[in-house]
Design a protein around this motif. Structure first.
Motif, PDB file in Angstrom:
ATOM      1  N   LYS A  43      -2.045  -2.532 -18.836  1.00 15.44           N
ATOM      2  CA  LYS A  43      -0.726  -3.155 -18.910  1.00 15.44           C
ATOM      3  C   LYS A  43      -0.622  -4.200 -20.029  1.00 15.44           C
ATOM      4  CE  LYS A  43       0.220  -0.818 -15.206  1.00 15.44           C
ATOM      5  NZ  LYS A  43       0.909   0.488 -15.342  1.00 15.44           N
ATOM      6  N   PHE A  44      -0.650  -3.702 -21.254  1.00 16.16           N
ATOM      7  CA  PHE A  44      -0.381  -4.576 -22.394  1.00 16.16           C
ATOM      8  C   PHE A  44       0.378  -3.765 -23.434  1.00 16.16           C
ATOM      9  CE2 PHE A  44      -4.565  -2.751 -23.494  1.00 16.16           C
ATOM     10  CZ  PHE A  44      -4.341  -2.301 -24.783  1.00 16.16           C
ATOM     11  N   SER A  45       0.925  -4.463 -24.404  1.00 13.64           N
ATOM     12  CA  SER A  45       1.611  -3.816 -25.521  1.00 13.64           C
ATOM     13  C   SER A  45       0.806  -4.042 -26.799  1.00 13.64           C
ATOM     14  CB  SER A  45       3.029  -4.383 -25.680  1.00 13.64           C
ATOM     15  OG  SER A  45       3.789  -4.139 -24.521  1.00 13.64           O
ATOM     16  N   TYR A  46       1.096  -3.258 -27.816  1.00 14.42           N
ATOM     17  CA  TYR A  46       0.394  -3.440 -29.105  1.00 14.42           C
ATOM     18  C   TYR A  46       1.333  -3.073 -30.239  1.00 14.42           C
ATOM     19  CZ  TYR A  46      -0.235   1.640 -29.489  1.00 14.42           C
ATOM     20  OH  TYR A  46      -0.015   2.993 -29.592  1.00 14.42           O
ATOM     21  N   LYS A  47       1.046  -3.634 -31.397  1.00 10.57           N
ATOM     22  CA  LYS A  47       1.798  -3.313 -32.608  1.00 10.57           C
ATOM     23  C   LYS A  47       0.844  -3.289 -33.790  1.00 10.57           C
ATOM     24  CE  LYS A  47       3.191  -8.140 -33.371  1.00 10.57           C
ATOM     25  NZ  LYS A  47       4.350  -9.053 -33.531  1.00 10.57           N
ATOM     26  N   GLN A  48       1.249  -2.566 -34.807  1.00  6.56           N
ATOM     27  CA  GLN A  48       0.401  -2.399 -35.998  1.00  6.56           C
ATOM     28  C   GLN A  48       0.988  -3.163 -37.174  1.00  6.56           C
ATOM     29  OE1 GLN A  48      -0.261   1.693 -37.146  1.00  6.56           O
ATOM     30  NE2 GLN A  48      -1.516   1.148 -38.911  1.00  6.56           N
ATOM     31  N   ASN A  49       0.113  -3.858 -37.887  1.00  4.59           N
ATOM     32  CA  ASN A  49       0.487  -4.551 -39.111  1.00  4.59           C
ATOM     33  C   ASN A  49      -0.530  -4.216 -40.180  1.00  4.59           C
ATOM     34  OD1 ASN A  49       1.484  -6.231 -41.074  1.00  4.59           O
ATOM     35  ND2 ASN A  49       0.903  -8.151 -40.054  1.00  4.59           N
TER      36      ASN A  49
ATOM     37  N   GLN B  49      -4.531   5.610 -32.045  1.00  4.56           N
ATOM     38  CA  GLN B  49      -3.282   5.486 -31.300  1.00  4.56           C
ATOM     39  C   GLN B  49      -3.428   6.044 -29.879  1.00  4.56           C
ATOM     40  OE1 GLN B  49      -3.558   6.354 -34.439  1.00  4.56           O
ATOM     41  NE2 GLN B  49      -2.330   4.764 -35.478  1.00  4.56           N
ATOM     42  N   LYS B  50      -4.156   7.154 -29.756  1.00  5.18           N
ATOM     43  CA  LYS B  50      -4.338   7.754 -28.433  1.00  5.18           C
ATOM     44  C   LYS B  50      -5.139   6.819 -27.525  1.00  5.18           C
ATOM     45  CE  LYS B  50      -6.125  11.864 -26.096  1.00  5.18           C
ATOM     46  NZ  LYS B  50      -6.755  13.204 -26.262  1.00  5.18           N
ATOM     47  N   VAL B  51      -6.173   6.183 -28.080  1.00  2.73           N
ATOM     48  CA  VAL B  51      -6.987   5.262 -27.288  1.00  2.73           C
ATOM     49  C   VAL B  51      -6.160   4.058 -26.857  1.00  2.73           C
ATOM     50  CG1 VAL B  51      -9.004   3.754 -27.305  1.00  2.73           C
ATOM     51  CG2 VAL B  51      -9.101   5.992 -28.417  1.00  2.73           C
ATOM     52  N   LEU B  52      -5.399   3.485 -27.788  1.00 11.04           N
ATOM     53  CA  LEU B  52      -4.600   2.305 -27.462  1.00 11.04           C
ATOM     54  C   LEU B  52      -3.508   2.624 -26.454  1.00 11.04           C
ATOM     55  CD1 LEU B  52      -4.285   0.598 -30.971  1.00 11.04           C
ATOM     56  CD2 LEU B  52      -5.719  -0.105 -29.038  1.00 11.04           C
ATOM     57  N   GLU B  53      -2.910   3.797 -26.546  1.00 13.37           N
ATOM     58  CA  GLU B  53      -1.885   4.190 -25.579  1.00 13.37           C
ATOM     59  C   GLU B  53      -2.472   4.276 -24.173  1.00 13.37           C
ATOM     60  OE1 GLU B  53      -0.154   7.796 -26.908  1.00 13.37           O
ATOM     61  OE2 GLU B  53       0.839   6.881 -28.651  1.00 13.37           O
ATOM     62  N   SER B  54      -3.687   4.888 -24.066  1.00  8.82           N
ATOM     63  CA  SER B  54      -4.328   5.001 -22.754  1.00  8.82           C
ATOM     64  C   SER B  54      -4.688   3.628 -22.201  1.00  8.82           C
ATOM     65  CB  SER B  54      -5.583   5.865 -22.877  1.00  8.82           C
ATOM     66  OG  SER B  54      -6.280   5.910 -21.653  1.00  8.82           O
ATOM     67  N   MET B  55      -5.227   2.773 -23.062  1.00  8.24           N
ATOM     68  CA  MET B  55      -5.624   1.427 -22.623  1.00  8.24           C
ATOM     69  C   MET B  55      -4.409   0.608 -22.211  1.00  8.24           C
ATOM     70  SD  MET B  55      -8.499   0.433 -25.476  1.00  8.24           S
ATOM     71  CE  MET B  55      -8.457  -1.279 -24.945  1.00  8.24           C
ATOM     72  N   SER B  56      -3.347   0.667 -23.017  1.00  5.96           N
ATOM     73  CA  SER B  56      -2.163  -0.148 -22.716  1.00  5.96           C
ATOM     74  C   SER B  56      -1.515   0.266 -21.398  1.00  5.96           C
ATOM     75  CB  SER B  56      -1.152  -0.045 -23.863  1.00  5.96           C
ATOM     76  OG  SER B  56      -0.677   1.294 -23.981  1.00  5.96           O
ATOM     77  N   PHE B  57      -1.568   1.565 -21.067  1.00 10.61           N
ATOM     78  CA  PHE B  57      -1.007   2.040 -19.810  1.00 10.61           C
ATOM     79  C   PHE B  57      -1.858   1.574 -18.632  1.00 10.61           C
ATOM     80  CE2 PHE B  57      -0.805   5.228 -16.424  1.00 10.61           C
ATOM     81  CZ  PHE B  57       0.549   5.230 -16.158  1.00 10.61           C
ATOM     82  N   ALA B  58      -3.231   1.636 -18.796  1.00 10.23           N
ATOM     83  CA  ALA B  58      -4.113   1.286 -17.685  1.00 10.23           C
ATOM     84  C   ALA B  58      -4.193  -0.210 -17.454  1.00 10.23           C
ATOM     85  CB  ALA B  58      -5.507   1.852 -17.954  1.00 10.23           C
TER      86      ALA B  58
END
Length: 348
Positions: free
Chosen positions: A335-341, A324-333
């Motif tokens: 500019k994308f969103s993500y969701k978990q399934n 989650q920490k990696v995806l949060e950093s990547m999404s901020f840099a």
């Protein structure tokens, strides 16, 4: 069939089921044994005497006053045939077979010797086979798994996710050879008399004692070696392309094009070994490349639902991070969103 000893010592009785199913009881005595030897017994009497001769009772209940010399030859023939011993000539005149039990004891001794010799032969043959055949171990890591393995010579191998290492239980001969696929960091024990050789699907690495990172993923067309310490010889599978690599040198063998190629460049080696210390480094990688790395690192599935996002690039460094920490950093840099399934993360 079970034997029943008679009540009179030296004269056992044997019960036999006849052809009609009715029991036949017959005393084993001197007369019917001699008749058996002379071939004058009925078929059922022959079966009864033969059963008695084959039983253990023949040793301890042979009828008294029997003509042992007369039946000695027949007993020897039966035993020699059973244990595959060459037939012996008839005893010389004056030789008296004192006890029929000697025949059975001799047969038992021969059987014991034959059994012992067979066991020794088979055991020796097995040991020789073990001595001449290398026994191999195979270590595999799954997605999200990392392992440290110590080889028989003291070499330490850190295996990254989805890697396979195959090596002998003991390095014999003049070489230390093993097979590998995946990614691993090798700290090779020094032994100038035994070169250390790693074979991948496409390349071969030969060292005498060094530290390096090897990446030979089955899903990638390039095999990459980065040397941290020492010197190695890096060659393609045909040995036509070779490189000598020293500290902070990277060698890349590429099979993507029509003709395989090999190249080298100067790098900062610790960056390529950081993963074994729990450091996740991404240096100007596309989001598609990052997704493949995260799948192996965390054992998850990552889908990119925005085609343009796959080619975007990202650089980042983390120490033992959560996904989650990696995806949060990547999404901020980026500019994308993500969701978990479940175990699948969708980037959009």
């Amino acid at each position: 069939m079970k034997t029943d000893l008679g009540k009179i010592p030296g004269y056992p009785a044997l019960r036999y089921m006849g052809n009609q199913g009715s029991p036949i009881l017959m005393k084993i005595n001197k007369e019917n044994i001699e008749r058996y030897h002379q071939g004058r017994c009925s078929l059922e009497e022959q079966r009864i005497v033969q059963q008695w001769l084959d039983s253990e009772e023949a040793e301890m209940s042979f009828p008294e006053n029997s003509d042992l010399n007369a039946i000695g030859d027949r007993g020897w023939k039966r035993i020699s045939g059973r244990y595959h011993i060459d037939a012996q000539p008839k005893p010389a005149a004056g030789f008296k077979l004192r006890n029929y039990r000697m025949i059975w004891q001799l047969a038992a001794c021969i059987a014991l010797l034959l059994g012992g010799a067979t066991f020794y032969y088979l055991n020796t043959d097995w040991k020789n086979s073990q001595h001449n055949t290398f026994a191999y171990k195979e270590i595999k890591t799954l997605k999200g798994q990392k392992l440290s393995v110590t080889l028989p010579d003291g070499t330490i191998v850190w295996l990254n996710s989805e890697s396979v290492l195959r090596f002998p239980e003991n390095f014999k001969g003049q070489l230390r050879e093993l097979e590998f696929s995946g990614e691993a960091y090798f700290s090779v024990a020094k032994d100038a008399s035994k070169p250390f050789i790693i074979s991948t699907e496409k390349t071969k690495i030969q060292v005498l004692g060094t530290k390096f990172n090897l990446r030979a993923m089955a899903t990638e067309t390039a095999t990459t070696v980065v040397v941290e310490e020492g010197k190695i010889r890096f060659s393609g599978d045909s040995n036509q392309l070779q490189l000598m690599l020293t500290a902070n040198k990277r060698g890349v063998f590429e099979t993507k094009g029509a003709i395989p190629s090999m190249q080298t460049d100067e790098v900062y080696a610790p960056k390529y070994m950081a993963w074994k210390n729990g450091e996740l480094l991404m240096d100007n990688l596309t989001i598609e490349e990052v997704a493949e790395m995260l799948e192996r690192w965390y054992n998850v599935k990552i889908k990119i639902n925005r085609p343009a996002l796959s080619g975007e690039r990202y650089t980042g460094s983390f120490k033992n991070p959560s996904l989650q920490k990696v995806l949060e950093s990547m999404s901020f840099a980026v500019k994308f969103s993500y969701k978990q399934n479940g175990q699948t993360f969708i980037l959009y």
